[in-house]
Design an enzyme around this catalytic site. Structure first.
Site, PDB file in Angstrom:
ATOM      1  N   THR A 436      -2.321 -14.722-116.695  1.00 61.60           N
ATOM      2  CA  THR A 436      -3.018 -15.291-115.709  1.00 61.60           C
ATOM      3  C   THR A 436      -4.576 -15.906-116.352  1.00 61.60           C
ATOM      4  OG1 THR A 436      -2.088 -14.078-113.920  1.00 61.60           O
ATOM      5  CG2 THR A 436      -4.077 -15.318-113.590  1.00 61.60           C
ATOM      6  N   ASP A 476       7.085 -11.005-108.213  1.00 59.35           N
ATOM      7  CA  ASP A 476       5.856 -10.481-107.394  1.00 59.35           C
ATOM      8  C   ASP A 476       6.300 -10.070-105.949  1.00 59.35           C
ATOM      9  OD1 ASP A 476       3.999 -10.614-109.439  1.00 59.35           O
ATOM     10  OD2 ASP A 476       2.838 -12.235-108.736  1.00 59.35           O
ATOM     11  N   GLY A 523      -5.265 -10.267-114.365  1.00 60.33           N
ATOM     12  CA  GLY A 523      -5.186  -8.869-114.490  1.00 60.33           C
ATOM     13  C   GLY A 523      -4.292  -8.248-113.536  1.00 60.33           C
TER      14      GLY A 523
HETATM   15  N1  GLU Z   1       1.243 -12.546-110.410  1.00 62.66           N
HETATM   16  C1  GLU Z   1       0.080 -11.939-110.192  1.00 62.66           C
HETATM   17  C2  GLU Z   1      -0.518 -12.450-109.075  1.00 62.66           C
HETATM   18  O1  GLU Z   1      -0.259 -13.385-108.320  1.00 62.66           O
HETATM   19  C3  GLU Z   1      -0.924 -12.461-111.298  1.00 62.66           C
HETATM   20  C4  GLU Z   1      -0.798 -11.650-112.595  1.00 62.66           C
HETATM   21  C5  GLU Z   1      -1.954 -11.739-113.368  1.00 62.66           C
HETATM   22  O2  GLU Z   1      -3.005 -11.681-112.734  1.00 62.66           O
HETATM   23  O3  GLU Z   1      -1.853 -11.455-114.417  1.00 62.66           O
HETATM   24  O4  GLU Z   1      -1.488 -11.504-108.490  1.00 62.66           O
END
Ligand code: GLU
Length: 616
Positions: A436, A476, A523
């Site tokens: 991200t 997710d 994160g």
């Molecule tokens: N897929 C995660 C989310 O939507 C984000 C992953 C990340 O922050 O690295 O919260």
């Protein structure tokens, strides 16, 4: 019931990823004998987490400008190339959204592991002229043909292993970022859309220098040669790209040219779509994406979720992100505890990790907030998320009163907020691995963008099309559609649904309703702890933004608490005495924030990554 528990736990790395919360749930439901095999599966989680999302931060020597004081405009992004692209647009008179688009197109090239055309995200826009805050949801959707069996083994109906689910077409959702940026540009753009792509096209055609972080991740992240296109790109001649090499991406340049000339719709109709669909459905682990899924995709303008806490109005992204509801819950519980009055004045300036009482309260409030988040937050177009109930001051005060300031509560159950209008709320878990990117940009007229974009884990699904990587955002979702009692989980897979997210772009306003701070981070679920801590330290404890961003994180991680080695030894010891299990390890947050100080606006890029702040 019992055999379900044991089988689930021992048969897949995914279920090995269940946190203490679910282990407690399983224990409570009859899975009482945790044997050696199950303990092994718990460590598989660590394995999966570390292998898929290694933490190379300690290897990075930060050279970019991390702190910048500016009067007119500011850009803070995850990479110096992207920050430069943003400031170029700002200098030319572009708006914050113009600059954000230019920067994001560059990030998709130079930081391909984190975000790009093949992903999605969330965006907050503060319009200084109209004094309006908007929030945009560009989250990926599940294919319309998908259902809750997506991540269940065909044979035994159990959730499949995480890696099995991740790599290939199965995990790919309809990318929403381009649609979101197009919509936001329509509403807030000043410069012509095609002009926003020049910098990224130029870099893609002529090459950019591979950074230390990218080359480290190419070395450490597994399965980057699992599919031919990504292997050819990242491992030319069978060797992983080295830091300092010049990397060109002609396919990406072509995609950008098409997008620049044809507008966002070329990403939802036509050749680019056909190519993405073919890569996904022809894969050996096929997904169900269709041309129709793209043509029906819509980003959504949602009402920002805001709450007055500590005399500031904190605003963020509502469901399907759990960012705002969870960050605001934590802060409101801390306000209700009046915990800052417990802060040892001799420790002023040390922040949460320097004061065990504060750290303990922060952790316990986080555990309560996460218990509700895991149960009640999902796609609001499918589930009646009780946002107002979850954030009601009385409700949160009552939740906060469960916190024992002297010791860790054994259990932190979810609560019963008002206005729950569905029984579709059973606690689920999804494994969000950290990748991200977050950028924060302010233009010369005072407009602000706070945007987090993602392809989910590092290098996403490993599928590439048109020079960009396709997301694995569908992981997710909760793989299991039901909890141990057989009731449906809110965040289960459904066709057309958006998975739950932790992304937390935030903008905070003062008593005159003027912005004072904008922040966000990558994160995974740790984003929530990162963002909440910085907001609390800067706005409530009065720490400086650079100091707070660099200070040790305190992260609620299920049955453990993660702190960094910079945390005070006293804090670590006292937290242990209070009953917390500490996991001391460095984190790879990428907090990119701007803050209004008496000297001007200050932009700060997280020293843990390669981001840069620039402005005038
Ligand atoms: N897929 C995660 C989310 O939507 C984000 C992953 C990340 O922050 O690295 O919260």
């Amino acid at each position: 019931m019992r055999s379900w528990c044991l089988k689930g736990l021992t048969s897949s790395a995914y279920l090995g990823a269940l946190s203490a919360l679910v282990l407690l749930l399983l224990l409570a439901s009859g899975c009482r004998s945790l044997d050696a095999t199950q303990v092994k599966t718990a460590s598989e989680f660590t394995f999966v987490n570390e292998q898929l999302a290694p933490e190379p931060a300690s290897l990075i020597t930060a050279s970019a400008q991390k702190v910048k004081l500016a009067q007119d405009y500011l850009a803070v992004t995850a990479n110096p190339y992207a920050t430069a692209a943003a400031t170029k647009i700002l200098v030319e008179g572009g708006s914050a959204i113009d600059a954000a688009i230019a920067a994001q197109m560059v990030l998709g090239l130079v930081e391909p592991q984190s975000s790009g055309l093949g992903g999605g995200g969330f965006l907050l826009f503060w319009d200084a002229k109209s004094q309006q805050l908007s929030s945009y949801d560009g989250r990926e959707t599940a294919p319309l043909g998908a259902d809750e069996s997506l991540f269940l083994n065909a044979g035994d109906g159990q959730p499949m292993g995480f890696v099995e689910a991740l790599i290939g077409g199965r995990s790919v959702g309809v990318p929403g970022m381009v649609h979101m940026l197009g919509r936001a540009h329509n509403n807030h753009g000043v410069m012509e859309w095609p002009l926003l792509f020049d910098e990224a096209i130029e870099l893609a055609e002529n090459g950019f220098i591979v950074s230390e972080r990218l080359s480290t991740l190419i070395k450490k992240v597994p399965a980057l040669q699992a599919r031919p296109q990504i292997a050819r790109y990242l491992y030319p001649d069978g060797q992983g790209l080295l830091q300092g090499s010049l990397l060109k991406n002609k396919d990406y340049a072509l995609s950008l040219k098409a997008l620049a000339a044809g507008g966002p719709k070329v990403f939802y109709f036509g050749d680019i779509v056909d190519a993405m669909v073919a890569v996904v459905v022809d894969d050996s682990n096929p997904g169900q994406l269709s041309v129709r899924d793209f043509s029906q995709y819509q980003s959504v303008m949602r009402t920002p979720v805001c709450k007055l806490i500590f005399a500031y109005r904190f605003c963020g992204m509502g469901p399907p992100s759990s960012g705002a509801t969870t960050v605001l819950s934590i802060l409101a519980m801390l306000e209700s505890l009046g915990i800052e009055s417990h802060h040892n004045p001799s420790l002023v300036g040390t922040g949460v990790a320097g004061d065990a009482v504060l750290a303990h309260a922060f952790i316990e409030a986080s555990r309560l907030a996460f218990a509700d988040r895991n149960k009640y937050v999902a796609d609001p177009d499918f589930v009646g998320v009780p946002v107002a109930g979850l954030l009601a001051t009385d409700y949160l005060s009552q939740r906060a009163s469960m916190i024992d300031l002297a010791r860790r509560n054994e259990l932190m159950p979810s609560g019963s907020p008002s206005a729950v209008d569905t029984d579709d709320f059973m606690t689920g878990l999804s494994l969000e691995l950290p990748s991200t990117t977050h950028l924060t940009i302010m233009d010369a007229t005072g407009n602000i963008v706070s945007m987090t974009n993602s392809i989910e884990t590092a290098f996403g699904s490993r599928l590439m099309s048109g020079g960009f990587i396709l997301n694995n955002q569908l992981t997710d979702f909760s793989f299991a559609p039901m909890d141990v009692s057989g009731q449906k989980i809110a965040n289960r897979v459904q066709g057309g649904k958006r998975p739950l997210s932790s992304m937390s772009p935030m903008i905070v306003f003062d008593a005159q309703n003027q912005p004072v701070l904008a922040v966000g981070s990558p994160g995974g679920r740790s984003i929530i702890s990162y963002v909440a801590r910085v907001l609390y330290e800067v706005l409530v404890l009065g720490q400086s933004l650079p100091q707070s961003v660099a200070a040790s994180h305190v992260v609620e991680a299920g049955n453990k608490v993660r702190v960094e080695s910079a945390a005070s030894k006293d804090t670590v010891k006292t937290l242990g005495d209070m009953g917390h299990e500490l996991d001391v390890r460095e984190q790879t947050s990428g907090i990119h924030a701007i803050y209004k100080t008496s000297l001007g606006w200050q932009g700060v890029a997280d020293p843990r990554r390669e981001g840069a702040a620039a402005g005038q």
